[in-house]
Design an enzyme around this catalytic site. Structure first.
Site, short mmCIF file in Angstrom:
data_model
loop_
_atom_site.label_atom_id
_atom_site.label_comp_id
_atom_site.label_asym_id
_atom_site.label_seq_id
_atom_site.Cartn_x
_atom_site.Cartn_y
_atom_site.Cartn_z
N SER A 128 0.83 -1.20 0.00
CA SER A 128 0.00 0.00 0.00
C SER A 128 0.86 1.24 0.00
O SER A 128 1.94 1.26 0.57
CB SER A 128 -0.91 0.03 1.23
OG SER A 128 -1.63 1.24 1.24
N LYS A 183 -4.47 -6.60 3.05
CA LYS A 183 -4.41 -5.42 2.16
C LYS A 183 -5.82 -5.07 1.67
O LYS A 183 -6.19 -3.89 1.60
CB LYS A 183 -3.49 -5.70 0.98
CG LYS A 183 -3.57 -4.66 -0.15
CD LYS A 183 -2.98 -3.33 0.26
CE LYS A 183 -3.33 -2.15 -0.62
NZ LYS A 183 -3.41 -2.28 -2.02
N HIS A 186 -7.64 -3.42 4.47
CA HIS A 186 -7.07 -2.07 4.55
C HIS A 186 -7.80 -1.15 3.57
O HIS A 186 -8.19 -0.04 3.91
CB HIS A 186 -5.57 -2.10 4.25
CG HIS A 186 -4.98 -0.77 3.86
ND1 HIS A 186 -5.17 -0.23 2.60
CD2 HIS A 186 -4.26 0.13 4.55
CE1 HIS A 186 -4.58 0.97 2.55
NE2 HIS A 186 -4.02 1.20 3.72
N ASN A 187 -7.96 -1.60 2.34
CA ASN A 187 -8.62 -0.76 1.35
C ASN A 187 -10.08 -0.52 1.72
O ASN A 187 -10.60 0.58 1.52
CB ASN A 187 -8.54 -1.41 -0.03
CG ASN A 187 -7.17 -1.25 -0.66
OD1 ASN A 187 -6.17 -1.12 0.05
ND2 ASN A 187 -7.10 -1.24 -1.97
N GLU A 190 -10.11 2.06 4.21
CA GLU A 190 -9.82 3.33 3.52
C GLU A 190 -11.10 3.93 2.92
O GLU A 190 -11.32 5.15 3.00
CB GLU A 190 -8.78 3.03 2.43
CG GLU A 190 -8.38 4.20 1.56
CD GLU A 190 -7.42 3.74 0.44
OE1 GLU A 190 -6.49 2.94 0.73
OE2 GLU A 190 -7.60 4.16 -0.71
P1 NDP Z 1 -0.19 -2.46 -14.54
O1 NDP Z 1 -1.22 -3.06 -13.70
O2 NDP Z 1 -0.58 -1.32 -15.44
O3 NDP Z 1 0.48 -3.60 -15.44
C1 NDP Z 1 1.41 -3.30 -16.45
C2 NDP Z 1 2.56 -4.27 -16.40
O4 NDP Z 1 2.09 -5.60 -16.55
C3 NDP Z 1 3.54 -4.02 -17.53
O5 NDP Z 1 4.83 -4.28 -17.06
C4 NDP Z 1 3.11 -5.04 -18.54
O6 NDP Z 1 4.11 -5.39 -19.46
C5 NDP Z 1 2.78 -6.20 -17.65
N1 NDP Z 1 1.91 -7.20 -18.26
C6 NDP Z 1 0.61 -7.07 -18.56
N2 NDP Z 1 0.13 -8.21 -19.08
C7 NDP Z 1 1.17 -9.08 -19.11
C8 NDP Z 1 1.31 -10.43 -19.53
N3 NDP Z 1 0.27 -11.11 -20.01
N4 NDP Z 1 2.53 -11.00 -19.42
C9 NDP Z 1 3.57 -10.31 -18.92
N5 NDP Z 1 3.49 -9.05 -18.50
C10 NDP Z 1 2.31 -8.43 -18.59
O7 NDP Z 1 1.08 -2.00 -13.67
P2 NDP Z 1 1.10 -1.15 -12.30
O8 NDP Z 1 2.54 -0.91 -12.04
O9 NDP Z 1 0.17 -0.01 -12.35
O10 NDP Z 1 0.51 -2.16 -11.23
C11 NDP Z 1 1.12 -3.39 -10.92
C12 NDP Z 1 0.33 -4.05 -9.82
O11 NDP Z 1 0.34 -3.21 -8.69
C13 NDP Z 1 -1.14 -4.29 -10.15
O12 NDP Z 1 -1.57 -5.45 -9.49
C14 NDP Z 1 -1.84 -3.10 -9.55
O13 NDP Z 1 -3.18 -3.36 -9.21
C15 NDP Z 1 -1.00 -2.86 -8.34
N6 NDP Z 1 -1.03 -1.46 -7.96
C16 NDP Z 1 -0.93 -1.15 -6.68
C17 NDP Z 1 -0.95 0.13 -6.27
C18 NDP Z 1 -0.80 0.38 -4.87
O14 NDP Z 1 -1.01 1.49 -4.39
N7 NDP Z 1 -0.40 -0.63 -4.13
C19 NDP Z 1 -1.09 1.27 -7.16
C20 NDP Z 1 -1.14 0.87 -8.48
C21 NDP Z 1 -1.12 -0.45 -8.84
P3 NDP Z 1 4.31 -4.54 -20.82
O15 NDP Z 1 5.10 -3.34 -20.44
O16 NDP Z 1 5.04 -5.46 -21.72
O17 NDP Z 1 2.93 -4.20 -21.32
#
Ligand code: NDP
Length: 482
Positions: A128, A183, A186-187, A190
């Site tokens: 988070s 987590k 937590h959300n 929130e």
């Molecule tokens: P995204 O959820 O936008 O995912 C994009 C990434 O996933 C890219 O690296 C992409 O690769 C890769 N990807 C997508 N599909 C595939 C696939 N089939 N095989 C391999 N790679 C794949 O990235 P975020 O950084 O925004 O989020 C990552 C995680 O963190 C998610 O679970 C999200 O929900 C979570 N998150 C958590 C937050 C928090 O506050 N804790 C905030 C934001 C996100 P490519 O570049 O090649 O497309």
């Protein structure tokens, strides 16, 4: 030199966590499906620490010291399964696959069981704090096999946020999906935290007549006391913001339709499955849905539905007493919403066989995450002793705080109802509080009705053996033991 950790999925979260590890002195192997993203990260931030560039999962696996630690930060859902499937044949027993995304805890349970069957450790980690937290220090909630924490824990702790006492906001939560579950809750908390702030904001406006700019000052003031928290702090910022285009408070030009990414809904769905009465969280999720789901219906309701509000309450514009009442109502509702969320953790722990340490969980929410707040110190202390209270509300410090706030809380809810101002979490958390403490609930009538129409039976107050009784409603109305 072999890398101590690998990160695959270098979008904003993965990239920032990778940089955080590198800045703490670890060598980090980088991988992303499209190599361009890896190169962009190295070009911009390669100088921040020791990185190893890889182009394939084979190369990533080959770059890591044993046992390997691979953090998967790809899009939640199917992509996580796809990456795991590709990784598993490349790994050796004892290697650790870490999912730091927002995965649903049941997926984590399934993945953990599947990887355990082939000798691999799967660690679902709740992270988070968003983008900035990932880089500067998130709150980290790792689940998975406890053995893996010996090797992984120190690394996670080193990149986590620190509480004021210096403790890292990271601790092993419990087996399989426990980290992602915590987590998720937590959300949910929130959501409730934001909704009670919203209710206070609306009452300060509609009842106390405070303009957003004036409210910013009130929230700034509140942030110096028992309500001190990140969300109260940024509420003052948002309410104080003036729109450059119109000169109005920004809040007045933002469409009042709240979005959501689904973790609140997950929390409530799971609460329903567990029978956990998280009324504050549920009302918060519903409040967002009501605001946004059917705009045309809201527009119609504004034309068609009368308020039925009489001139029943005296004017309190500028009344400092009312503002203080709202502060106390906000604090009390927030306490109950947290108590409900923690109670849900207790129920889930029993259901899924996790021994969740609520003091530890409260401690790692103290910094790094969105709900970081002064209150978490109080909660930590409540669960710190030998005998933890069955409900947060029973901790002496919390009972005392509620006792002090109750008269104000009731006045605020009553006034909101009289004025036709919705305050669903202020009122539902108060109803929860009253329901818990009432010696008799209307559930007795529910049981009577269920017995009448469905012969569902009832228990008697004077039968300690808890036998099941049934009244022959359509017969002579005598009672039988079922
Ligand atoms: P995204 O959820 O936008 O995912 C994009 C990434 O996933 C890219 O690296 C992409 O690769 C890769 N990807 C997508 N599909 C595939 C696939 N089939 N095989 C391999 N790679 C794949 O990235 P975020 O950084 O925004 O989020 C990552 C995680 O963190 C998610 O679970 C999200 O929900 C979570 N998150 C958590 C937050 C928090 O506050 N804790 C905030 C934001 C996100 P490519 O570049 O090649 O497309």
């Amino acid at each position: 030199k072999k890398a101590q950790i690998g990160v695959t999925g270098l979008a904003v979260m993965g990239a920032n966590l990778a940089r955080n590890f590198a800045r703490k002195g670890y060598t980090v192997a980088l991988h992303n499906r499209s190599v361009a993203r890896t190169d962009a990260l190295l070009a911009e931030h390669g100088h921040e620490g020791s990185f190893v560039r890889t182009e394939s999962l084979e190369e990533l696996v080959g770059a890591l010291e044993s046992p390997r630690r691979i953090l998967v930060m790809v899009k939640a859902g199917g992509p996580v399964d796809a990456v795991i499937e590709a990784l598993v044949p490349l790994l050796d027993p004892g290697d650790i696959v870490i999912d730091g995304g927002n995965s649903y805890f049941q997926d984590t349970r399934r993945r953990e069981a599947a990887l355990a069957a082939v000798g691999l450790h799967f660690v679902g980690v709740g992270v988070s704090g968003g983008e900035e937290g990932a880089l500067l220090g998130p709150s980290i909630m790792p689940g998975g096999p406890q053995e893996s924490y010996a090797s992984l824990g120190p690394m996670l702790e080193s990149i986590a946020a620190r509480a004021e006492d210096g403790a890292p906001c990271c601790a092993w939560i419990g087996p399989d999906g426990a980290g992602h579950f915590v987590k998720m809750v937590h959300n949910g908390i929130e959501y409730a935290d934001m909704q009670v702030i919203g209710e206070a904001h609306e009452l300060l406006r509609s009842v106390a007549g405070l303009e957003p700019g004036e409210q910013a000052e009130v929230f700034r003031q509140w942030n110096t006391g028992e309500l001190a928290s990140y969300l109260i702090e940024i509420t003052a910022e948002v309410l104080g913001q003036v729109d450059a285009r119109t000169g109005k408070p920004l809040i007045d030009v933002i469409v009042d339709a709240a979005g959501q990414k689904g973790t609140g809904t997950w929390t409530v769905q799971e609460a329903l499955a567990l029978g956990s009465p998280v009324t504050g969280i549920a009302e918060s999720v519903f409040a967002r849905a009501l605001s946004s789901a059917e705009p045309a219906m809201r527009a119609q309701a504004q034309r068609l539905l009368p308020a039925g509000v009489g001139a029943t309450t005296e004017d309190v514009v500028g009344d400092a007493g009312f503002v203080e009442d709202v502060r106390q109502a906000l604090y009390a509702s927030k306490l109950v919403a947290y108590a409900q969320g923690l109670d849900m953790l207790t129920l889930a722990g029993a259901e899924y066989g996790w021994e969740l340490d609520l003091a530890a969980i409260a401690s790692l929410w103290r910094q790094g995450c969105i709900i970081r707040a002064q209150l978490l110190e109080t909660i930590m202390e409540a669960y710190a002793g030998e005998s933890a209270p069955a409900n947060l509300l029973f901790a002496p410090a919390v009972t005392t705080a509620l006792e002090a706030a109750l008269p104000a809380w009731r006045r605020v809810v009553a006034r909101a109802v009289e004025r036709g101002i919705p305050a669903p979490v202020f009122s539902s958390t108060l109803a929860y509080y009253d329901s818990l403490r009432r010696p008799r609930l209307n559930a007795a009538l529910t049981q009577g009705l269920r017995d009448y129409f469905g012969a569902h039976t009832y228990r008697r107050v004077d039968d300690a053996s808890a036998g099941a009784y049934h009244t022959l409603w359509s017969g002579d109305r005598s009672e039988v033991i079922a």
